[in-house]
Motif scaffolding. Sequence first.
Motif, mmCIF file in Angstrom:
data_model
loop_
_atom_site.group_PDB
_atom_site.id
_atom_site.type_symbol
_atom_site.label_atom_id
_atom_site.label_comp_id
_atom_site.label_asym_id
_atom_site.label_seq_id
_atom_site.Cartn_x
_atom_site.Cartn_y
_atom_site.Cartn_z
ATOM 1 N N ARG A 9 0.843 -1.191 0.000
ATOM 2 C CA ARG A 9 0.000 0.000 0.000
ATOM 3 C C ARG A 9 0.882 1.245 0.000
ATOM 4 N NH1 ARG A 9 -3.967 -1.265 4.798
ATOM 5 N NH2 ARG A 9 -2.173 -2.418 5.467
ATOM 6 N N MET A 10 0.940 1.907 -1.143
ATOM 7 C CA MET A 10 1.713 3.137 -1.284
ATOM 8 C C MET A 10 0.869 4.137 -2.068
ATOM 9 S SD MET A 10 5.557 1.830 -2.203
ATOM 10 C CE MET A 10 6.388 3.369 -1.865
ATOM 11 N N LYS A 11 0.783 5.346 -1.558
ATOM 12 C CA LYS A 11 0.067 6.404 -2.257
ATOM 13 C C LYS A 11 0.914 6.889 -3.431
ATOM 14 C CE LYS A 11 -2.317 8.028 1.826
ATOM 15 N NZ LYS A 11 -2.563 9.159 2.719
ATOM 16 N N PRO A 12 0.286 7.455 -4.460
ATOM 17 C CA PRO A 12 1.053 8.003 -5.578
ATOM 18 C C PRO A 12 2.090 9.035 -5.137
ATOM 19 C CG PRO A 12 -1.244 7.835 -6.186
ATOM 20 C CD PRO A 12 -1.151 7.501 -4.716
ATOM 21 N N THR A 13 1.764 9.832 -4.111
ATOM 22 C CA THR A 13 2.740 10.828 -3.641
ATOM 23 C C THR A 13 3.955 10.148 -3.013
ATOM 24 O OG1 THR A 13 1.492 11.025 -1.576
ATOM 25 C CG2 THR A 13 1.064 12.670 -3.277
ATOM 26 N N THR A 14 3.743 9.010 -2.365
ATOM 27 C CA THR A 14 4.866 8.266 -1.781
ATOM 28 C C THR A 14 5.744 7.700 -2.894
ATOM 29 O OG1 THR A 14 3.487 7.694 0.108
ATOM 30 C CG2 THR A 14 5.498 6.413 -0.198
ATOM 31 N N LEU A 15 5.126 7.184 -3.945
ATOM 32 C CA LEU A 15 5.895 6.684 -5.088
ATOM 33 C C LEU A 15 6.715 7.811 -5.714
ATOM 34 C CD1 LEU A 15 3.276 4.416 -6.885
ATOM 35 C CD2 LEU A 15 5.308 3.675 -5.664
ATOM 36 N N ALA A 16 6.093 8.977 -5.867
ATOM 37 C CA ALA A 16 6.789 10.119 -6.459
ATOM 38 C C ALA A 16 7.971 10.547 -5.598
ATOM 39 C CB ALA A 16 5.824 11.285 -6.654
ATOM 40 N N ARG A 17 7.781 10.562 -4.281
ATOM 41 C CA ARG A 17 8.862 10.941 -3.380
ATOM 42 C C ARG A 17 10.003 9.933 -3.454
ATOM 43 N NH1 ARG A 17 6.742 10.257 1.373
ATOM 44 N NH2 ARG A 17 5.334 12.001 1.117
ATOM 45 N N ALA A 18 9.663 8.648 -3.476
ATOM 46 C CA ALA A 18 10.693 7.612 -3.562
ATOM 47 C C ALA A 18 11.490 7.749 -4.854
ATOM 48 C CB ALA A 18 10.061 6.222 -3.474
ATOM 49 N N TYR A 19 10.813 8.089 -5.935
ATOM 50 C CA TYR A 19 11.511 8.281 -7.207
ATOM 51 C C TYR A 19 12.425 9.507 -7.154
ATOM 52 C CZ TYR A 19 12.415 9.350 -12.071
ATOM 53 O OH TYR A 19 13.047 9.642 -13.245
ATOM 54 N N SER A 20 11.900 10.611 -6.663
ATOM 55 C CA SER A 20 12.672 11.858 -6.690
ATOM 56 C C SER A 20 13.852 11.844 -5.734
ATOM 57 C CB SER A 20 11.775 13.059 -6.403
ATOM 58 O OG SER A 20 11.312 13.016 -5.074
ATOM 59 N N THR A 21 13.753 11.091 -4.655
ATOM 60 C CA THR A 21 14.862 11.033 -3.700
ATOM 61 C C THR A 21 15.778 9.839 -3.936
ATOM 62 O OG1 THR A 21 13.553 9.794 -2.095
ATOM 63 C CG2 THR A 21 13.527 12.198 -1.905
ATOM 64 N N GLY A 22 15.383 8.948 -4.838
ATOM 65 C CA GLY A 22 16.209 7.776 -5.114
ATOM 66 C C GLY A 22 16.225 6.797 -3.944
ATOM 67 N N SER A 23 15.121 6.730 -3.216
ATOM 68 C CA SER A 23 15.108 5.910 -2.003
ATOM 69 C C SER A 23 14.405 4.569 -2.187
ATOM 70 C CB SER A 23 14.457 6.689 -0.860
ATOM 71 O OG SER A 23 13.120 7.019 -1.195
ATOM 72 N N GLY A 24 14.618 3.933 -3.317
ATOM 73 C CA GLY A 24 14.144 2.575 -3.477
ATOM 74 C C GLY A 24 12.757 2.394 -4.033
ATOM 75 N N GLY A 25 12.215 3.386 -4.688
ATOM 76 C CA GLY A 25 10.906 3.225 -5.305
ATOM 77 C C GLY A 25 11.018 2.439 -6.599
ATOM 78 N N PRO A 26 9.875 2.113 -7.188
ATOM 79 C CA PRO A 26 9.912 1.360 -8.432
ATOM 80 C C PRO A 26 10.418 2.222 -9.587
ATOM 81 C CG PRO A 26 7.667 1.982 -7.911
ATOM 82 C CD PRO A 26 8.510 2.376 -6.741
ATOM 83 N N PRO A 27 11.066 1.604 -10.556
ATOM 84 C CA PRO A 27 11.529 2.375 -11.718
ATOM 85 C C PRO A 27 10.331 2.839 -12.545
ATOM 86 C CG PRO A 27 11.908 0.034 -12.060
ATOM 87 C CD PRO A 27 11.408 0.198 -10.658
ATOM 88 N N CYS A 28 10.461 3.988 -13.168
ATOM 89 C CA CYS A 28 9.363 4.489 -13.995
ATOM 90 C C CYS A 28 9.915 5.217 -15.206
ATOM 91 C CB CYS A 28 8.441 5.398 -13.191
ATOM 92 S SG CYS A 28 9.130 6.993 -12.761
ATOM 93 N N ARG A 29 9.016 5.440 -16.141
ATOM 94 C CA ARG A 29 9.302 6.254 -17.316
ATOM 95 C C ARG A 29 8.414 7.482 -17.208
ATOM 96 N NH1 ARG A 29 9.308 1.045 -20.991
ATOM 97 N NH2 ARG A 29 11.494 0.533 -20.717
ATOM 98 N N HIS A 30 8.704 8.468 -18.008
ATOM 99 C CA HIS A 30 7.880 9.683 -17.976
ATOM 100 C C HIS A 30 7.298 9.954 -19.355
ATOM 101 C CE1 HIS A 30 9.826 10.316 -14.126
ATOM 102 N NE2 HIS A 30 8.829 11.138 -13.871
ATOM 103 N N ILE A 31 6.036 10.324 -19.355
ATOM 104 C CA ILE A 31 5.352 10.746 -20.569
ATOM 105 C C ILE A 31 4.857 12.160 -20.293
ATOM 106 C CG2 ILE A 31 3.418 10.347 -22.121
ATOM 107 C CD1 ILE A 31 3.617 7.359 -21.317
ATOM 108 N N ARG A 32 5.484 13.119 -20.943
ATOM 109 C CA ARG A 32 5.145 14.535 -20.736
ATOM 110 C C ARG A 32 5.131 14.891 -19.257
ATOM 111 N NH1 ARG A 32 0.610 15.874 -25.283
ATOM 112 N NH2 ARG A 32 1.919 15.293 -27.028
#
Length: 74
Positions: A9-32
């Motif tokens: 259970r992770m909120k989208p904001t938690t996923l975004a924070r994990a990505y931006s801080t490099g703290s072990g979130g899932p890998p993602c791609r960006h579209i626009r």
Amino acid sequence: MFLEGKGIRMKPTTLARAYSTGSGGPPCRHIRNKPYYPLDLLETWAEAQITAPAASSSERQRMRREARRREATS
């Protein structure tokens, strides 16, 4: 959400924070400038988050230490 089906259970904001801080979130791609999580990458990441059953917190800590040692030597 896909992750909830895996027991994560992770909120989208938690996923975004994990990505931006490099703290072990899932890998993602960006579209626009919006994150896109391909299901195959999300599946692999989710499976890596699930631990083996443990009878106590000390056993879980021991298993984590052992896993880190294995990662460091490989």
